[in-house]
Design an enzyme around this catalytic site. Structure first.
Site, PDB file in Angstrom:
ATOM      1  N   ALA A 176       0.833  -1.207   0.000  1.00  0.00           N
ATOM      2  CA  ALA A 176       0.000   0.000   0.000  1.00  0.00           C
ATOM      3  C   ALA A 176       0.865   1.252   0.000  1.00  0.00           C
ATOM      4  O   ALA A 176       1.219   1.781   1.061  1.00  0.00           O
ATOM      5  CB  ALA A 176      -0.933  -0.026   1.209  1.00  0.00           C
ATOM      6  N   GLY A 219       1.500   9.185  -6.788  1.00  0.00           N
ATOM      7  CA  GLY A 219       1.666   8.038  -7.693  1.00  0.00           C
ATOM      8  C   GLY A 219       3.158   7.901  -7.949  1.00  0.00           C
ATOM      9  O   GLY A 219       3.896   7.320  -7.150  1.00  0.00           O
ATOM     10  N   ILE A 225      -4.992  -0.287  -4.683  1.00  0.00           N
ATOM     11  CA  ILE A 225      -4.200  -1.308  -4.000  1.00  0.00           C
ATOM     12  C   ILE A 225      -4.644  -2.718  -4.422  1.00  0.00           C
ATOM     13  O   ILE A 225      -5.758  -3.162  -4.116  1.00  0.00           O
ATOM     14  CB  ILE A 225      -4.279  -1.134  -2.468  1.00  0.00           C
ATOM     15  N   ARG A 255      -3.850 -19.385 -41.007  1.00  0.00           N
ATOM     16  CA  ARG A 255      -4.864 -18.485 -41.573  1.00  0.00           C
ATOM     17  C   ARG A 255      -4.532 -18.218 -43.055  1.00  0.00           C
ATOM     18  O   ARG A 255      -3.467 -17.667 -43.368  1.00  0.00           O
ATOM     19  CB  ARG A 255      -4.865 -17.165 -40.796  1.00  0.00           C
ATOM     20  N   GLY A 308      -6.396 -10.109 -36.774  1.00  0.00           N
ATOM     21  CA  GLY A 308      -7.600  -9.510 -37.350  1.00  0.00           C
ATOM     22  C   GLY A 308      -8.761  -9.611 -36.364  1.00  0.00           C
ATOM     23  O   GLY A 308      -8.561  -9.599 -35.136  1.00  0.00           O
ATOM     24  N   GLU A 351       4.793   0.108 -10.603  1.00  0.00           N
ATOM     25  CA  GLU A 351       6.157  -0.091 -10.101  1.00  0.00           C
ATOM     26  C   GLU A 351       7.181   0.778 -10.838  1.00  0.00           C
ATOM     27  O   GLU A 351       8.307   0.356 -11.072  1.00  0.00           O
ATOM     28  CB  GLU A 351       6.532  -1.580 -10.144  1.00  0.00           C
ATOM     29  N   GLY A 352       6.759   1.968 -11.216  1.00  0.00           N
ATOM     30  CA  GLY A 352       7.641   2.895 -11.937  1.00  0.00           C
ATOM     31  C   GLY A 352       7.249   2.957 -13.392  1.00  0.00           C
ATOM     32  O   GLY A 352       7.474   2.005 -14.140  1.00  0.00           O
TER      33      GLY A 352
HETATM   34  C1  LIG Z   1      -3.585  -2.474 -12.107  1.00  0.00           C
HETATM   35  C2  LIG Z   1      -2.844  -1.630 -11.128  1.00  0.00           C
HETATM   36  C3  LIG Z   1      -2.477  -2.172  -9.907  1.00  0.00           C
HETATM   37  C4  LIG Z   1      -1.839  -1.390  -8.948  1.00  0.00           C
HETATM   38  N1  LIG Z   1      -1.514  -1.935  -7.734  1.00  0.00           N
HETATM   39  C5  LIG Z   1      -0.924  -1.167  -6.790  1.00  0.00           C
HETATM   40  C6  LIG Z   1      -0.609  -1.706  -5.497  1.00  0.00           C
HETATM   41  O1  LIG Z   1      -0.871  -2.875  -5.205  1.00  0.00           O
HETATM   42  N2  LIG Z   1      -0.042  -0.883  -4.577  1.00  0.00           N
HETATM   43  C7  LIG Z   1       0.269   0.419  -4.856  1.00  0.00           C
HETATM   44  O2  LIG Z   1       0.795   1.102  -3.988  1.00  0.00           O
HETATM   45  N3  LIG Z   1      -0.025   0.966  -6.069  1.00  0.00           N
HETATM   46  C8  LIG Z   1      -0.606   0.206  -7.033  1.00  0.00           C
HETATM   47  N4  LIG Z   1      -0.914   0.730  -8.267  1.00  0.00           N
HETATM   48  C9  LIG Z   1      -0.631   2.151  -8.499  1.00  0.00           C
HETATM   49  C10 LIG Z   1       0.668   2.352  -9.255  1.00  0.00           C
HETATM   50  O3  LIG Z   1       1.738   2.189  -8.376  1.00  0.00           O
HETATM   51  C11 LIG Z   1       0.625   3.756  -9.884  1.00  0.00           C
HETATM   52  O4  LIG Z   1      -0.280   3.663 -10.964  1.00  0.00           O
HETATM   53  C12 LIG Z   1       1.968   4.213 -10.365  1.00  0.00           C
HETATM   54  O5  LIG Z   1       2.807   4.508  -9.285  1.00  0.00           O
HETATM   55  C13 LIG Z   1       1.836   5.491 -11.216  1.00  0.00           C
HETATM   56  O6  LIG Z   1       1.136   6.468 -10.501  1.00  0.00           O
HETATM   57  P1  LIG Z   1      -0.172   7.130 -11.113  1.00  0.00           P
HETATM   58  O7  LIG Z   1      -1.021   6.083 -11.711  1.00  0.00           O
HETATM   59  O8  LIG Z   1      -0.750   7.990 -10.060  1.00  0.00           O
HETATM   60  O9  LIG Z   1       0.349   8.023 -12.311  1.00  0.00           O
HETATM   61  P2  LIG Z   1       1.032   9.456 -12.211  1.00  0.00           P
HETATM   62  O10 LIG Z   1       2.206   9.430 -11.312  1.00  0.00           O
HETATM   63  O11 LIG Z   1      -0.019  10.474 -11.972  1.00  0.00           O
HETATM   64  O12 LIG Z   1       1.574   9.594 -13.699  1.00  0.00           O
HETATM   65  C14 LIG Z   1       0.714   9.919 -14.784  1.00  0.00           C
HETATM   66  C15 LIG Z   1       1.587  10.082 -16.026  1.00  0.00           C
HETATM   67  O13 LIG Z   1       2.546  11.135 -15.817  1.00  0.00           O
HETATM   68  C16 LIG Z   1       3.852  10.662 -16.035  1.00  0.00           C
HETATM   69  N5  LIG Z   1       4.780  11.292 -15.107  1.00  0.00           N
HETATM   70  C17 LIG Z   1       4.660  11.424 -13.754  1.00  0.00           C
HETATM   71  N6  LIG Z   1       5.741  12.034 -13.260  1.00  0.00           N
HETATM   72  C18 LIG Z   1       6.577  12.281 -14.301  1.00  0.00           C
HETATM   73  C19 LIG Z   1       7.866  12.882 -14.443  1.00  0.00           C
HETATM   74  N7  LIG Z   1       8.540  13.345 -13.393  1.00  0.00           N
HETATM   75  N8  LIG Z   1       8.416  12.957 -15.675  1.00  0.00           N
HETATM   76  C20 LIG Z   1       7.747  12.487 -16.766  1.00  0.00           C
HETATM   77  N9  LIG Z   1       6.521  11.904 -16.701  1.00  0.00           N
HETATM   78  C21 LIG Z   1       5.953  11.801 -15.478  1.00  0.00           C
HETATM   79  C22 LIG Z   1       3.773   9.134 -15.764  1.00  0.00           C
HETATM   80  O14 LIG Z   1       4.826   8.454 -16.413  1.00  0.00           O
HETATM   81  C23 LIG Z   1       2.407   8.809 -16.326  1.00  0.00           C
HETATM   82  O15 LIG Z   1       2.496   8.624 -17.712  1.00  0.00           O
HETATM   83  C24 LIG Z   1      -1.536  -0.020  -9.238  1.00  0.00           C
HETATM   84  C25 LIG Z   1      -1.890   0.511 -10.487  1.00  0.00           C
HETATM   85  C26 LIG Z   1      -2.536  -0.268 -11.419  1.00  0.00           C
HETATM   86  C27 LIG Z   1      -2.921   0.358 -12.731  1.00  0.00           C
END
Ligand SMILES: Cc1cc2nc3c(=O)[nH]c(=O)nc-3n(C[C@H](O)[C@H](O)[C@H](O)COP(=O)(O)OP(=O)(O)OC[C@H]3O[C@@H](n4cnc5c(N)ncnc54)[C@H](O)[C@@H]3O)c2cc1C
Length: 289
Positions: free
Chosen positions: A34, A41, A67, A178, A249, A273-274
């Protein structure tokens, strides 16, 4: 689950490890990681969930978002701030059991892909946990989380390589059977070249994964290797799955096809995870820019 267990295994106190890890590894208990929040994010320093020491207990307040395993987990490794003004240097990790008063799961979220797992919001309202539930050292949580995330990135890269490989193998078989214009579509140069590119990218992704995993297994530095593997494998997966759907297709677009599932699943690898941008940023730093 893997991130929660990795952080607990590497930095958790003995009693917590003994209580949760064997059961988690046997699949009897489920863990969750979490970290993410509405305002945090990619920007981990903006974590607003707070943990304040009060006597022999920490009191946690905040809300986590997106999460995985939120609706079903038995324990949560929660990233919270113990010194808000310090941002990344003020983060700490805690283990919170699901039955702690003050903890609740707030609503499952439906999602585009990876639907075999559930996701939810988590709310902590004056949630009290024993001070012994601190994982690692206070204020060192970001570094400890980063170690778990680095391993997680190798796993994400391997996961993406596996999805790409499944899409590639299905496409190779389909292109051989195909028939259009009296010939298998795999005999047309445009399709042959596309499938050759898929195979090449999968080999490259696999080698990057192996290199990172071998370095991690041997206890060698593996941050740059993990970041490169994650960046390349996840983006290659998206490209490969897109081409796989294209070469199938309409047969790949219908709900019965595994290809449409791969298409819905693949994007998450580039975000979680980044994100790719963060991976590129870290790689640039790691190569001296
Ligand atoms: C299916 C799924 C499961 C998940 N499970 C978990 C979990 O179990 N636990 C948990 O803690 N989180 C979880 N997450 C959240 C995940 O860790 C976040 O989605 C991730 O850290 C990215 O954050 P965000 O989605 O808020 O995107 P943001 O950080 O808001 O980013 C949005 C966009 O802006 C870009 N961006 C942001 N900062 C920069 C920068 N400095 N330079 C250039 N571009 C930038 C990003 O690359 C992205 O394209 C999950 C997400 C998904 C989709």
């Amino acid at each position: 689950m893997a991130l929660a267990c990795a952080a607990l295994e590497a930095h958790g106190p003995g009693p917590l490890k003994r209580k949760w890890l064997p059961a988690a590894l046997r699949g009897e208990k489920i863990g969750a990681w979490a970290f993410a929040e509405a305002g945090a994010g990619s920007d981990a320093g903006s974590v607003a969930t707070r943990a304040v020491l009060d006597g022999g207990e920490y009191v946690i307040d905040g809300t986590k978002l997106f999460i995985t395993n939120g609706p079903i987990a038995d324990f949560f490794v929660v990233v919270a701030s113990t010194a808000t003004e310090q941002r990344l240097k003020g983060l700490s990790l805690f283990l919170v059991e699901r039955d702690r008063p003050g903890f609740r799961m707030a609503g499952s979220m439906s999602k585009l892909g990876v639907r075999a797992s559930e996701m939810s919001e988590l709310v902590f309202e004056r949630c009290r946990i024993p001070a012994e539930n601190l994982i690692g050292r206070e204020h060192r949580g970001f570094l400890d989380a980063l170690r778990a995330l680095t391993l997680g990135r190798i796993a994400s890269a391997a996961f993406a390589t596996g999805v790409a490989r499944a899409a590639f193998e299905a496409t190779l078989a389909y292109a051989g059977k195909r028939v259009q214009f009296g010939k298998p579509i795999g005999s047309f140069q445009a399709v042959r070249f596309g499938i050759a590119d898929m195979a090449t990218q999968i080999e490259a992704a696999r080698l990057l994964c192996h290199r990172a995993a071998i370095a991690a297994d041997r206890g060698l530095p593996h941050g740059r290797e993990a970041n490169m593997a994650k960046l390349y494998a996840t983006e290659a997966c998206t490209r490969i799955v897109e081409r796989a759907l294209h070469y199938h297709g309409a047969a790949g677009f219908v709900s019965e096809s595994p290809i449409q599932r791969f298409y819905r699943d693949c994007k998450v690898f580039e975000l979680g995870e980044g994100s790719s941008e963060l991976q590129r940023d870290m790689i640039a730093r790691e190569i001296g820019l």
